[in-house]
Design an enzyme around this catalytic site. Structure first.
Site, PDB file in Angstrom:
ATOM      1  N   TYR A 109       0.878  -1.161  -0.003  1.00  0.00           N
ATOM      2  CA  TYR A 109      -0.024   0.206   0.147  1.00  0.00           C
ATOM      3  C   TYR A 109       0.668   1.292   0.010  1.00  0.00           C
ATOM      4  CZ  TYR A 109      -3.278   3.539   1.324  1.00  0.00           C
ATOM      5  OH  TYR A 109      -4.052   4.600   1.657  1.00  0.00           O
ATOM      6  N   GLU A 197      -3.349   7.629  -4.147  1.00  0.00           N
ATOM      7  CA  GLU A 197      -3.233   6.319  -3.455  1.00  0.00           C
ATOM      8  C   GLU A 197      -3.198   5.275  -4.589  1.00  0.00           C
ATOM      9  OE1 GLU A 197      -6.066   4.603  -0.105  1.00  0.00           O
ATOM     10  OE2 GLU A 197      -7.308   4.426  -2.160  1.00  0.00           O
TER      11      GLU A 197
END
Length: 388
Positions: A109, A197
């Site tokens: 992530y 993101e």
């Protein structure tokens, strides 16, 4: 303003960051040519909406035949996909991104956002990437890595190495990650982003790093500097009332309650919504008309509120500073007369020209409930909505 995944990945490629090969289709008939262009015998079909949680909601599918790909496209295109982020109404699926499959070894992530507490741009990363990053943040916060960027120096190589080591990368991957992170920071600044993101950032079996998914959210206040991106905004992804409000420079956000709110000032609007909740009600919207609105703008704002069929009462809370109370009063009167309001309207005015504003409302001949006290006005609005 949000970008679709395929739009965000196009920005990444413009800056030299490789992404999985993909083709965007708007009909089931386009799937065959997309599959032919990508090659292989398996593909990933991704619904393009402005919300996360698509995988869990059935919006991301691995397919292993053209028939299956065609069937999935038929199910998703033209419908609405509801995830935990856009419930209960969901958002329309007008396009699919058909991508090649990759041999994935690990999922990481990585995101960049504005940390308002630190007053800096911050990187957030975790070796526990994938769809469960929210749960990781709640249950295992020690697995979340952070680096804040000094605006005077920009993102530094040592910060990239810190994140790379924390993610368990090794060898050439470290240099690749540092270069990618620095490029992502440049994109964030160049494009006036509020969020970038990548979830997941995958490590393939051959050791390559690729962004499997990418979300970008632009700062609406900077859209005048980002005309190329502003021009590709998908207005179908936002509530029609929000899209209309944008045309009048109104800050409107649709919610799921039944008490319409019109307030001047974001802080006062939040406080008003809190008081509605504390009084046992649910706000139907956030609406800040700002300090420079005209009577016509106020009237338009009022009509947008009333276009929501769930609204059973309206609470107008205005503190007149730059915005005069008589202007608000005239806008409300004009809107009520034009629309033909049949639901209770509660008005609380304070500030510049308040007596004139109250006098105009009292002499309008309209059924408007007035209150000098905000707490009392909130309770009045909740009671009116329950009784309507």
């Amino acid at each position: 303003m949000n970008l679709h995944e395929y739009q965000a990945k196009s920005v990444l490629r413009d800056y030299g960051i490789p992404t999985p090969r993909g083709v965007v289709v708007a009909s089931a008939e386009g799937c065959a040519s997309a599959a032919s262009e990508l090659g292989g015998n398996a593909w990933v079909a991704k619904a393009q909406i402005h919300a996360g949680g698509r995988g869990k909601a059935g919006g991301v599918k691995l397919v292993r035949s053209l028939d299956e790909l065609h069937a999935i496209a038929g199910q998703l295109l033209g419908g609405r996909l509801t995830t935990y982020q856009n419930a209960p109404d969901g958002q329309p699926v007008n396009e699919l991104l058909i991508e090649e499959t990759l041999p994935i070894e690990r999922e990481l992530y990585l995101s960049i956002t504005v940390d308002r507490a630190a007053e800096r741009i911050g990187f957030v990363a975790s070796a526990a990437g994938g769809m469960e990053i929210e749960e990781v943040a709640r249950s295992e916060p020690e697995k979340i890595l952070k680096e804040w960027v000094n605006p005077a120096t920009g993102f530094m190589d040592y910060q990239g190495r810190n994140l790379a080591f924390g993610l368990g990368l090794a060898g050439e991957q470290i240099g690749v990650f540092v270069k990618m992170a620095k490029t992502l920071y440049r994109i964030f600044v160049d494009k006036d982003l509020a969020l970038l993101e990548i979830n997941p950032l995958v490590v393939t079996t051959d050791g390559s790093l690729l962004p499997l998914d990418c979300k970008m959210g632009l700062d609406d206040n900077a859209l005048y500097r980002q005309k190329a991106l502003a021009d590709v905004a998908d207005q179908t992804q936002i509530d029609p009332k929000e899209a209309e409000a944008q045309g009048y420079n109104l800050n409107y956000i649709a919610l799921n309650g039944n008490i319409g709110c019109m307030v001047n000032g974001a802080g006062l609007a939040m406080a008003t919504m809190d008081l509605i909740k504390l009084s046992g009600g649910m706000p139907a919207n956030f609406l800040d008309v700002g300090g420079g609105a005209s009577a016509q703008t106020v009237a338009q704002a009022f009509k947008i509120i009333l276009s929501d069929p769930n609204v059973k009462a309206v609470l107008i809370n205005i503190f007149g500073g730059i915005m005069r109370c008589d202007v608000i009063a005239q806008g409300v009167i004009d809107a009520v007369k034009e629309v033909g309001v049949t639901i209770p309207v509660v008005v609380r005015l304070e500030g510049t020209n308040v007596e004139l504003g109250r006098k105009m409302l009292a002499e309008s001949g309209l059924s408007i409930l007035a209150s000098d006290d905000l707490n009392a006005a909130a309770k009045m609005a909740v009671a009116s909505a329950e009784g309507n």
